[in-house]
Motif scaffolding. Structure first.
Motif, PDB file in Angstrom:
ATOM      1  N   ARG A 105      75.352 106.843 117.621  1.00  0.00           N
ATOM      2  CA  ARG A 105      75.187 107.456 116.305  1.00  0.00           C
ATOM      3  C   ARG A 105      74.608 106.454 115.311  1.00  0.00           C
ATOM      4  NH1 ARG A 105      81.007 109.721 115.020  1.00  0.00           N
ATOM      5  NH2 ARG A 105      80.174 109.213 112.985  1.00  0.00           N
ATOM      6  N   SER A 106      75.060 105.208 115.402  1.00  0.00           N
ATOM      7  CA  SER A 106      74.569 104.192 114.463  1.00  0.00           C
ATOM      8  C   SER A 106      73.082 103.896 114.689  1.00  0.00           C
ATOM      9  CB  SER A 106      75.404 102.918 114.542  1.00  0.00           C
ATOM     10  OG  SER A 106      75.365 102.374 115.833  1.00  0.00           O
ATOM     11  N   THR A 107      72.626 104.011 115.926  1.00  0.00           N
ATOM     12  CA  THR A 107      71.200 103.809 116.200  1.00  0.00           C
ATOM     13  C   THR A 107      70.376 104.899 115.530  1.00  0.00           C
ATOM     14  OG1 THR A 107      71.612 102.669 118.283  1.00  0.00           O
ATOM     15  CG2 THR A 107      69.440 103.690 118.015  1.00  0.00           C
ATOM     16  N   ILE A 108      70.823 106.153 115.645  1.00  0.00           N
ATOM     17  CA  ILE A 108      70.106 107.250 114.990  1.00  0.00           C
ATOM     18  C   ILE A 108      70.071 107.011 113.483  1.00  0.00           C
ATOM     19  CG2 ILE A 108      70.144 109.728 114.469  1.00  0.00           C
ATOM     20  CD1 ILE A 108      69.368 109.222 117.352  1.00  0.00           C
ATOM     21  N   LYS A 109      71.202 106.625 112.911  1.00  0.00           N
ATOM     22  CA  LYS A 109      71.264 106.363 111.476  1.00  0.00           C
ATOM     23  C   LYS A 109      70.308 105.236 111.081  1.00  0.00           C
ATOM     24  CE  LYS A 109      74.486 105.362 107.764  1.00  0.00           C
ATOM     25  NZ  LYS A 109      75.868 105.123 107.373  1.00  0.00           N
ATOM     26  N   ARG A 110      70.279 104.188 111.882  1.00  0.00           N
ATOM     27  CA  ARG A 110      69.381 103.060 111.606  1.00  0.00           C
ATOM     28  C   ARG A 110      67.919 103.487 111.698  1.00  0.00           C
ATOM     29  NH1 ARG A 110      71.666  99.747 114.786  1.00  0.00           N
ATOM     30  NH2 ARG A 110      70.336 100.047 116.587  1.00  0.00           N
ATOM     31  N   TRP A 111      67.586 104.318 112.695  1.00  0.00           N
ATOM     32  CA  TRP A 111      66.211 104.810 112.827  1.00  0.00           C
ATOM     33  C   TRP A 111      65.802 105.622 111.603  1.00  0.00           C
ATOM     34  CZ3 TRP A 111      65.978 106.914 118.554  1.00  0.00           C
ATOM     35  CH2 TRP A 111      65.970 105.828 119.437  1.00  0.00           C
ATOM     36  N   VAL A 112      66.731 106.442 111.087  1.00  0.00           N
ATOM     37  CA  VAL A 112      66.440 107.234 109.888  1.00  0.00           C
ATOM     38  C   VAL A 112      66.125 106.303 108.725  1.00  0.00           C
ATOM     39  CG1 VAL A 112      67.456 108.775 108.159  1.00  0.00           C
ATOM     40  CG2 VAL A 112      67.765 109.279 110.603  1.00  0.00           C
ATOM     41  N   GLU A 113      66.898 105.224 108.612  1.00  0.00           N
ATOM     42  CA  GLU A 113      66.735 104.304 107.484  1.00  0.00           C
ATOM     43  C   GLU A 113      65.536 103.374 107.621  1.00  0.00           C
ATOM     44  OE1 GLU A 113      70.499 102.321 107.427  1.00  0.00           O
ATOM     45  OE2 GLU A 113      71.555 104.071 106.620  1.00  0.00           O
ATOM     46  N   THR A 114      65.206 102.955 108.847  1.00  0.00           N
ATOM     47  CA  THR A 114      64.189 101.913 109.000  1.00  0.00           C
ATOM     48  C   THR A 114      62.937 102.323 109.781  1.00  0.00           C
ATOM     49  OG1 THR A 114      65.183 101.047 111.045  1.00  0.00           O
ATOM     50  CG2 THR A 114      65.976 100.135 108.941  1.00  0.00           C
ATOM     51  N   ARG A 115      62.986 103.411 110.530  1.00  0.00           N
ATOM     52  CA  ARG A 115      61.843 103.779 111.364  1.00  0.00           C
ATOM     53  C   ARG A 115      61.269 105.157 111.069  1.00  0.00           C
ATOM     54  NH1 ARG A 115      62.834 101.738 117.507  1.00  0.00           N
ATOM     55  NH2 ARG A 115      63.107  99.532 117.049  1.00  0.00           N
ATOM     56  N   ARG A 116      61.658 105.709 109.929  1.00  0.00           N
ATOM     57  CA  ARG A 116      61.163 107.019 109.513  1.00  0.00           C
ATOM     58  C   ARG A 116      61.485 108.126 110.510  1.00  0.00           C
ATOM     59  NH1 ARG A 116      55.519 105.961 106.346  1.00  0.00           N
ATOM     60  NH2 ARG A 116      56.301 104.245 105.110  1.00  0.00           N
ATOM     61  N   PHE A 117      62.613 107.991 111.191  1.00  0.00           N
ATOM     62  CA  PHE A 117      63.101 109.056 112.063  1.00  0.00           C
ATOM     63  C   PHE A 117      63.444 110.247 111.178  1.00  0.00           C
ATOM     64  CE2 PHE A 117      66.252 111.198 114.772  1.00  0.00           C
ATOM     65  CZ  PHE A 117      65.607 111.146 116.004  1.00  0.00           C
ATOM     66  N   PRO A 118      63.218 111.478 111.657  1.00  0.00           N
ATOM     67  CA  PRO A 118      63.518 112.644 110.814  1.00  0.00           C
ATOM     68  C   PRO A 118      64.967 112.648 110.327  1.00  0.00           C
ATOM     69  CG  PRO A 118      62.351 113.306 112.801  1.00  0.00           C
ATOM     70  CD  PRO A 118      62.700 111.855 112.961  1.00  0.00           C
ATOM     71  N   LYS A 119      65.139 112.957 109.062  1.00  0.00           N
ATOM     72  CA  LYS A 119      66.479 113.022 108.476  1.00  0.00           C
ATOM     73  C   LYS A 119      67.170 114.298 108.942  1.00  0.00           C
ATOM     74  CE  LYS A 119      65.350 110.357 104.412  1.00  0.00           C
ATOM     75  NZ  LYS A 119      65.304 110.276 102.972  1.00  0.00           N
ATOM     76  N   PRO A 120      68.502 114.277 108.990  1.00  0.00           N
ATOM     77  CA  PRO A 120      69.209 115.513 109.341  1.00  0.00           C
ATOM     78  C   PRO A 120      68.938 116.593 108.296  1.00  0.00           C
ATOM     79  CG  PRO A 120      70.768 113.733 108.858  1.00  0.00           C
ATOM     80  CD  PRO A 120      69.395 113.168 108.727  1.00  0.00           C
ATOM     81  N   LEU A 121      69.051 117.818 108.725  1.00  0.00           N
ATOM     82  CA  LEU A 121      68.832 118.939 107.819  1.00  0.00           C
ATOM     83  C   LEU A 121      69.926 118.972 106.762  1.00  0.00           C
ATOM     84  CD1 LEU A 121      67.969 121.550 110.547  1.00  0.00           C
ATOM     85  CD2 LEU A 121      66.368 120.296 109.108  1.00  0.00           C
ATOM     86  N   LYS A 122      69.568 119.358 105.560  1.00  0.00           N
ATOM     87  CA  LYS A 122      70.537 119.443 104.466  1.00  0.00           C
ATOM     88  C   LYS A 122      71.532 120.551 104.766  1.00  0.00           C
ATOM     89  CE  LYS A 122      67.466 117.655 101.029  1.00  0.00           C
ATOM     90  NZ  LYS A 122      67.606 117.155  99.725  1.00  0.00           N
ATOM     91  N   ALA A 123      72.755 120.343 104.336  1.00  0.00           N
ATOM     92  CA  ALA A 123      73.836 121.319 104.498  1.00  0.00           C
ATOM     93  C   ALA A 123      74.057 121.674 105.959  1.00  0.00           C
ATOM     94  CB  ALA A 123      73.556 122.567 103.673  1.00  0.00           C
ATOM     95  N   SER A 124      73.930 120.687 106.835  1.00  0.00           N
ATOM     96  CA  SER A 124      74.122 120.961 108.258  1.00  0.00           C
ATOM     97  C   SER A 124      75.577 120.801 108.685  1.00  0.00           C
ATOM     98  CB  SER A 124      73.205 120.084 109.112  1.00  0.00           C
ATOM     99  OG  SER A 124      73.436 118.721 108.895  1.00  0.00           O
ATOM    100  N   GLY A 125      76.470 120.567 107.735  1.00  0.00           N
ATOM    101  CA  GLY A 125      77.889 120.513 108.053  1.00  0.00           C
ATOM    102  C   GLY A 125      78.343 119.164 108.562  1.00  0.00           C
ATOM    103  N   GLN A 126      79.475 119.196 109.249  1.00  0.00           N
ATOM    104  CA  GLN A 126      80.078 117.952 109.708  1.00  0.00           C
ATOM    105  C   GLN A 126      79.264 117.300 110.820  1.00  0.00           C
ATOM    106  OE1 GLN A 126      84.202 118.596 110.173  1.00  0.00           O
ATOM    107  NE2 GLN A 126      84.708 116.463 109.897  1.00  0.00           N
ATOM    108  N   GLU A 127      78.695 118.097 111.701  1.00  0.00           N
ATOM    109  CA  GLU A 127      77.845 117.579 112.782  1.00  0.00           C
ATOM    110  C   GLU A 127      76.402 117.649 112.301  1.00  0.00           C
ATOM    111  OE1 GLU A 127      76.473 115.969 116.124  1.00  0.00           O
ATOM    112  OE2 GLU A 127      78.571 116.540 116.193  1.00  0.00           O
ATOM    113  N   PRO A 128      75.778 116.513 112.001  1.00  0.00           N
ATOM    114  CA  PRO A 128      74.399 116.559 111.528  1.00  0.00           C
ATOM    115  C   PRO A 128      73.489 117.246 112.544  1.00  0.00           C
ATOM    116  CG  PRO A 128      75.324 114.385 111.204  1.00  0.00           C
ATOM    117  CD  PRO A 128      76.302 115.151 112.044  1.00  0.00           C
TER     118      PRO A 128
END
Length: 62
Positions: free
Chosen positions: A20-43
């Protein structure tokens, strides 16, 4: 109406073999697609955007 093709973060992690932390890091540093807004507890991620991101990464690495 267009149907949204989504993938939960847990499945994305399983399929890619990353944490999970890798996905989060990719979002922050590699322009990985962000999770959809209002997607609840499970992004939730747009599966088409994720595929496009990987396709672009392959092109850049060639």
């Amino acid at each position: 109406m267009q149907q949204l093709n989504v993938i939960p973060r847990s499945r994305l992690c399983d399929e890619l073999g990353v944490s999970r932390s890798t996905i989060k890091r990719w979002v922050e540093t590699r322009r990985f697609p962000k999770p959809l807004k209002a997607s609840g507890q499970e992004p939730l991620f747009d599966a088409n955007q994720v595929k496009e991101w990987f396709a672009n990464m392959e092109v850049k690495n060639d």
